[in-house]
Design a protein around this motif. Structure first.
Motif, mmCIF file in Angstrom:
data_model
loop_
_atom_site.group_PDB
_atom_site.id
_atom_site.type_symbol
_atom_site.label_atom_id
_atom_site.label_comp_id
_atom_site.label_asym_id
_atom_site.label_seq_id
_atom_site.Cartn_x
_atom_site.Cartn_y
_atom_site.Cartn_z
ATOM 1 N N LYS A 114 0.826 -1.202 0.000
ATOM 2 C CA LYS A 114 0.000 0.000 0.000
ATOM 3 C C LYS A 114 0.864 1.257 0.000
ATOM 4 N N SER A 115 0.203 2.389 -0.097
ATOM 5 C CA SER A 115 0.860 3.677 0.063
ATOM 6 C C SER A 115 0.966 3.984 1.548
ATOM 7 N N ALA A 116 1.795 4.965 1.897
ATOM 8 C CA ALA A 116 1.920 5.361 3.298
ATOM 9 C C ALA A 116 2.532 6.746 3.409
ATOM 10 N N PHE A 117 2.166 7.435 4.492
ATOM 11 C CA PHE A 117 2.834 8.675 4.876
ATOM 12 C C PHE A 117 3.751 8.368 6.058
ATOM 13 N N PHE A 118 4.947 8.954 6.039
ATOM 14 C CA PHE A 118 5.859 8.912 7.172
ATOM 15 C C PHE A 118 6.097 10.365 7.570
ATOM 16 N N VAL A 119 5.561 10.763 8.711
ATOM 17 C CA VAL A 119 5.554 12.178 9.079
ATOM 18 C C VAL A 119 6.379 12.444 10.332
ATOM 19 N N THR A 120 6.949 13.634 10.387
ATOM 20 C CA THR A 120 7.714 14.031 11.554
ATOM 21 C C THR A 120 7.704 15.538 11.684
ATOM 22 N N ALA A 121 8.381 16.030 12.721
ATOM 23 C CA ALA A 121 8.455 17.458 13.003
ATOM 24 C C ALA A 121 9.905 17.936 12.860
ATOM 25 N N HIS A 122 10.079 19.257 12.895
ATOM 26 C CA HIS A 122 11.424 19.835 12.925
ATOM 27 C C HIS A 122 11.952 19.638 14.342
ATOM 28 N N TYR A 123 12.460 18.458 14.565
ATOM 29 C CA TYR A 123 12.753 17.960 15.911
ATOM 30 C C TYR A 123 14.085 17.218 15.876
ATOM 31 N N GLY A 124 15.002 17.611 16.772
ATOM 32 C CA GLY A 124 16.284 16.931 16.849
ATOM 33 C C GLY A 124 17.041 17.004 15.534
ATOM 34 N N PRO A 125 17.812 15.978 15.204
ATOM 35 C CA PRO A 125 18.535 15.928 13.923
ATOM 36 C C PRO A 125 17.619 15.434 12.809
ATOM 37 N N TRP A 126 16.685 16.306 12.400
ATOM 38 C CA TRP A 126 15.582 15.838 11.549
ATOM 39 C C TRP A 126 16.003 15.354 10.162
ATOM 40 N N GLU A 127 17.220 15.643 9.726
ATOM 41 C CA GLU A 127 17.651 15.120 8.427
ATOM 42 C C GLU A 127 17.714 13.590 8.425
ATOM 43 N N LEU A 128 17.663 12.986 9.610
ATOM 44 C CA LEU A 128 17.665 11.519 9.677
ATOM 45 C C LEU A 128 16.421 10.906 9.047
ATOM 46 N N VAL A 129 15.390 11.720 8.789
ATOM 47 C CA VAL A 129 14.192 11.156 8.155
ATOM 48 C C VAL A 129 14.532 10.519 6.816
ATOM 49 N N ALA A 130 15.656 10.938 6.215
ATOM 50 C CA ALA A 130 16.057 10.346 4.936
ATOM 51 C C ALA A 130 16.380 8.863 5.065
ATOM 52 N N LEU A 131 16.560 8.372 6.306
ATOM 53 C CA LEU A 131 16.777 6.943 6.498
ATOM 54 C C LEU A 131 15.616 6.121 5.959
ATOM 55 N N VAL A 132 14.391 6.650 6.138
ATOM 56 C CA VAL A 132 13.227 5.947 5.611
ATOM 57 C C VAL A 132 13.318 5.861 4.095
#
Length: 289
Positions: A114-132
């Motif tokens: 399926k499709s999915a959203f992975f959401v976060t905030a400008h929190y901590g070292p937020w560039e780590l979201v690229a891990l997903v």
């Protein structure tokens, strides 16, 4: 080619010089220097007052001293984020310093088709979201706010470029990308904690905050799960990246009620994280006015 103003060219040169200095310093020293510099400069900026007002109002249980200490750590986190920009790809590949929690939720998404959203905030070292994005590869697209300066934007994208993960700026292109991903089993990675003037008024720390509704509207209409995720700084330069279970999507049958409830659930998730670690959030953003 569109003409670029002298101001933008000077900004571009300054940014390149700063990034070159950080790279010469090396990853650890660049982060430390960026944090030190931000602690020296940040409190002297006008936005420091905005950050103090925001934190004091949102977290009234904090004493004045605790507010000031958290604000100083906030500036250090922001400075470290800047100092780490030239090394973000190295950090994403450093399995020794990054702890990942909740990988089973990525596996569940991949298995679902399926499709999915992975959401976060400008929190901590937020560039780590690229891990997903790296884990999901071609199925994932990161939505981000482009820099106002096109030369700086191109420079940042050169450093951020990843052959296995694409980035699309917010706006019309971002909206089209989100819809396409929702229809075709893609994953959208985005930070959605900032103010949207024409959004919906949804409570955030007890006050209405104009909140972008697209994630909740698409989730409701197309049954797309929303996975919260957050990045944290730990002792010794380590980081933790956590993916949480998908949020429950309300199904009362009334679209307006369900979209509002889902947006409220997202905001409440961010509230929990921010209350736990106030120094990690981007308080200088005027979220409520």
């Amino acid at each position: 080619m569109k003409k670029v103003s002298l101001k933008y060219r000077l900004e571009w040169i300054a940014v390149r010089i700063v990034m070159a200095i950080f790279r010469l310093l090396g990853r650890k020293n660049a982060a430390s220097f960026g944090g030190w510099l931000a602690r020296k400069i940040g409190p002297r900026l006008g936005v420091h007052r905005v950050a103090r007002e925001n934190m004091t109002t949102a977290l009234p249980h904090l004493t004045g001293r605790e507010v000031e200490e958290n604000l100083m750590r906030m500036w250090e986190n922001l400075g470290r984020n800047v100092g780490e920009i030239p090394f973000n790809r190295d950090i994403l590949s450093d399995t020794e310093s990054v702890e990942i929690v909740g990988e089973e939720y990525l596996d569940a998404y991949l298995d679902s088709g399926k499709s999915a959203f992975f959401v976060t905030a400008h929190y901590g070292p937020w560039e780590l979201v690229a891990l997903v994005g790296r884990r999901l590869g071609a199925r994932a697209t990161g939505i981000y706010r482009a820099a106002n300066n096109p030369l700086v934007e191109d420079f940042f994208q050169e450093m951020r470029a990843d052959p296995n993960y694409s980035f699309v700026p917010k706006g019309n292109e971002g909206a089209r990308t989100i819809l396409k991903a929702a229809r075709n089993g893609g994953a959208i990675v985005l930070l959605n904690d900032q103010k949207l003037n024409n959004g919906l008024a949804v409570p955030f720390f007890g006050r209405d905050a104009m909140t972008a509704p697209a994630v909740a509207e698409i989730s409701y209409k197309m049954d797309v799960p929303i996975y919260p995720m957050r990045a944290e700084r730990l002792e010794g330069g380590r980081r933790r990246f956590t993916i949480y279970p998908a949020l429950d999507v309300p199904k009362t049958g009334d679209k307006a009620t369900d979209v509002y409830a889902l947006l409220k659930a997202i905001n409440e998730t961010y509230e929990l994280w921010i209350t736990e670690r106030p120094d990690h959030w981007f308080w200088v953003h005027n979220r409520w006015s």
